[in-house]
Scaffold this active site. Sequence first.
Site, short mmCIF file in Angstrom:
data_model
loop_
_atom_site.label_atom_id
_atom_site.label_comp_id
_atom_site.label_asym_id
_atom_site.label_seq_id
_atom_site.Cartn_x
_atom_site.Cartn_y
_atom_site.Cartn_z
N ASN A 17 0.86 -1.19 0.00
CA ASN A 17 0.00 0.00 0.00
C ASN A 17 0.90 1.24 0.00
O ASN A 17 1.69 1.44 0.92
CB ASN A 17 -0.91 -0.04 1.24
CG ASN A 17 -1.81 1.16 1.33
OD1 ASN A 17 -1.37 2.29 1.10
ND2 ASN A 17 -3.06 0.96 1.67
N HIS A 41 0.98 6.30 1.70
CA HIS A 41 1.73 7.27 2.48
C HIS A 41 2.87 7.94 1.72
O HIS A 41 3.43 8.93 2.19
CB HIS A 41 2.18 6.66 3.81
CG HIS A 41 0.98 6.34 4.66
ND1 HIS A 41 0.05 7.31 4.97
CD2 HIS A 41 0.53 5.19 5.19
CE1 HIS A 41 -0.93 6.75 5.68
NE2 HIS A 41 -0.65 5.46 5.81
N HIS A 49 -5.66 3.56 -1.69
CA HIS A 49 -6.98 3.91 -1.17
C HIS A 49 -7.32 5.32 -1.67
O HIS A 49 -6.69 6.29 -1.27
CB HIS A 49 -6.94 3.88 0.36
CG HIS A 49 -8.27 4.13 1.01
ND1 HIS A 49 -8.44 4.03 2.37
CD2 HIS A 49 -9.48 4.47 0.51
CE1 HIS A 49 -9.71 4.30 2.67
NE2 HIS A 49 -10.35 4.58 1.56
N ARG A 87 -9.50 8.10 -1.22
CA ARG A 87 -10.46 8.55 -0.22
C ARG A 87 -11.32 9.67 -0.78
O ARG A 87 -10.88 10.43 -1.64
CB ARG A 87 -9.73 9.03 1.04
CG ARG A 87 -8.98 7.93 1.77
CD ARG A 87 -8.41 8.44 3.08
NE ARG A 87 -9.46 8.71 4.04
CZ ARG A 87 -9.76 7.93 5.08
NH1 ARG A 87 -9.05 6.84 5.32
NH2 ARG A 87 -10.73 8.25 5.89
N ARG A 107 -7.13 12.87 0.55
CA ARG A 107 -6.06 13.37 1.42
C ARG A 107 -4.67 12.85 1.02
O ARG A 107 -3.68 13.45 1.34
CB ARG A 107 -6.33 13.07 2.89
CG ARG A 107 -6.18 11.62 3.27
CD ARG A 107 -6.30 11.43 4.75
NE ARG A 107 -7.64 11.69 5.22
CZ ARG A 107 -8.16 11.13 6.32
NH1 ARG A 107 -7.42 10.32 7.05
NH2 ARG A 107 -9.40 11.38 6.69
N GLU A 163 -8.66 0.35 -3.07
CA GLU A 163 -9.50 0.40 -1.87
C GLU A 163 -10.38 1.64 -1.97
O GLU A 163 -9.89 2.72 -2.28
CB GLU A 163 -8.64 0.56 -0.62
CG GLU A 163 -7.83 -0.63 -0.25
CD GLU A 163 -6.99 -0.34 0.98
OE1 GLU A 163 -7.11 0.76 1.57
OE2 GLU A 163 -6.20 -1.20 1.34
N THR A 210 -7.06 6.75 10.00
CA THR A 210 -6.98 5.68 9.02
C THR A 210 -8.26 4.86 9.15
O THR A 210 -9.08 5.15 10.02
CB THR A 210 -5.72 4.81 9.23
OG1 THR A 210 -5.68 3.78 8.24
CG2 THR A 210 -5.68 4.19 10.62
N THR A 211 -8.44 3.85 8.29
CA THR A 211 -9.68 3.07 8.32
C THR A 211 -9.84 2.42 9.70
O THR A 211 -8.98 1.67 10.13
CB THR A 211 -9.64 1.97 7.23
OG1 THR A 211 -9.11 2.55 6.04
CG2 THR A 211 -11.01 1.41 6.98
N GLU A 230 -11.12 -9.23 3.06
CA GLU A 230 -9.84 -8.87 3.67
C GLU A 230 -10.11 -8.77 5.16
O GLU A 230 -10.89 -7.92 5.60
CB GLU A 230 -9.30 -7.54 3.12
CG GLU A 230 -8.00 -7.15 3.81
CD GLU A 230 -7.32 -5.93 3.20
OE1 GLU A 230 -7.46 -5.70 1.98
OE2 GLU A 230 -6.65 -5.21 3.95
N HIS A 258 -3.93 -4.34 7.73
CA HIS A 258 -4.09 -3.19 8.64
C HIS A 258 -3.26 -3.37 9.90
O HIS A 258 -3.49 -4.30 10.67
CB HIS A 258 -5.55 -2.92 9.02
CG HIS A 258 -5.77 -1.46 9.31
ND1 HIS A 258 -5.40 -0.88 10.49
CD2 HIS A 258 -6.25 -0.45 8.54
CE1 HIS A 258 -5.67 0.41 10.45
NE2 HIS A 258 -6.18 0.70 9.27
N GLY A 259 -2.31 -2.48 10.04
CA GLY A 259 -1.48 -2.47 11.26
C GLY A 259 -0.41 -3.56 11.29
O GLY A 259 0.25 -3.74 12.31
N HIS A 287 1.85 1.18 6.01
CA HIS A 287 2.55 2.14 6.85
C HIS A 287 3.94 1.69 7.28
O HIS A 287 4.91 2.45 7.20
CB HIS A 287 1.69 2.48 8.07
CG HIS A 287 2.22 3.60 8.88
ND1 HIS A 287 3.01 3.40 9.99
CD2 HIS A 287 2.15 4.94 8.70
CE1 HIS A 287 3.36 4.59 10.47
NE2 HIS A 287 2.85 5.53 9.71
N1 PXP Z 1 -6.00 -2.81 4.18
C1 PXP Z 1 -6.94 -1.83 4.25
C2 PXP Z 1 -8.34 -2.16 3.84
C3 PXP Z 1 -6.60 -0.53 4.67
O1 PXP Z 1 -7.55 0.43 4.72
C4 PXP Z 1 -5.25 -0.26 5.00
C5 PXP Z 1 -4.88 1.14 5.40
O2 PXP Z 1 -5.04 2.00 4.33
C6 PXP Z 1 -4.32 -1.29 4.90
C7 PXP Z 1 -4.72 -2.56 4.50
C8 PXP Z 1 -2.88 -1.08 5.21
O3 PXP Z 1 -2.73 -0.78 6.55
P1 PXP Z 1 -1.33 -0.31 7.11
O4 PXP Z 1 -0.99 0.98 6.45
O5 PXP Z 1 -1.57 -0.20 8.58
O6 PXP Z 1 -0.35 -1.40 6.75
#
Ligand code: PXP
Length: 240
Positions: free
Chosen positions: A7, A10, A43, A45, A49, A70, A100-101, A151, A191-192, A214
């Site tokens: 992703n 950032h 993503h 948005r 942003r 996304e 974030t989401t 997911e 995520h995370g 991230h």
């Molecule tokens: N999957 C989804 C659906 C997300 O919204 C995000 C954050 O944009 C991620 C994965 C990636 O998350 P992270 O940036 O915490 O790795």
Amino acid sequence: MLTLGVNIDHVATIRQARRTVEPDPVAAAVLAELAGADGITVHLREDRRHIQDRDVRLLRQTVRTHLNLEMAPTEEMVNIALEIKPDYVTLVPEKREEVTTEGGIDIVSNFDRFSEVVKQLQGAGIPVSWFIDAEETQIEAAAKTEAKFIELHTGKYAEAKDEASKQQELTILTKGAEQAIATGLRVNAGHGLTYWNVYPVACIPGMEELNIGHTIISRAVLVGMKRAVREMKLAMKGEV
Ligand code: PXP
């Protein structure tokens, strides 16, 4: 084989901090792919942003692996997806105020409207993935919409404060993956996730793709994109 979707939101966040043209997420995607990324995730948005429409259009032309878009299941985003035709779409909840989401999308409470979105996208040949918490009712609803993927939201696992709660969250994710696969869904997660917590999630049976942003971009700022992606591929194999 477990794959990595990088992703690159950032990279765009840094660019938008100055509303300038650098760093370009399109360049970041090229480097990520050269280092072994199996897919590129962005993503778009509602408030734009980070990722801009121009990024998604260019990435559609330049990405050599697959492009995962996304987006929220809104009319505006569905029209963009239908025009750009990413390789798949991940439908996520979206609130303007969030950093974030936060949390998975609620398919159960929006079933009719969301089923229609799946029909529109998949009818145009774009497979759909639902970003959901590993809850039985949400997984059932995802399957009923006839989406191809879910997911699993790994945020709670990533934020678990101690080993016992981390194990508990991992069990919930593992059971969720099992339930989803039994209903014919394919399973991704994200995520995370970080270099330090990714391996147990990578080991969940049936897991197909991890979407990670991230932590990779954070490391890339210090060591470069190619090294950061290579090291994540190793971390997914438990090798760092
Ligand atoms: N999957 C989804 C659906 C997300 O919204 C995000 C954050 O944009 C991620 C994965 C990636 O998350 P992270 O940036 O915490 O790795």
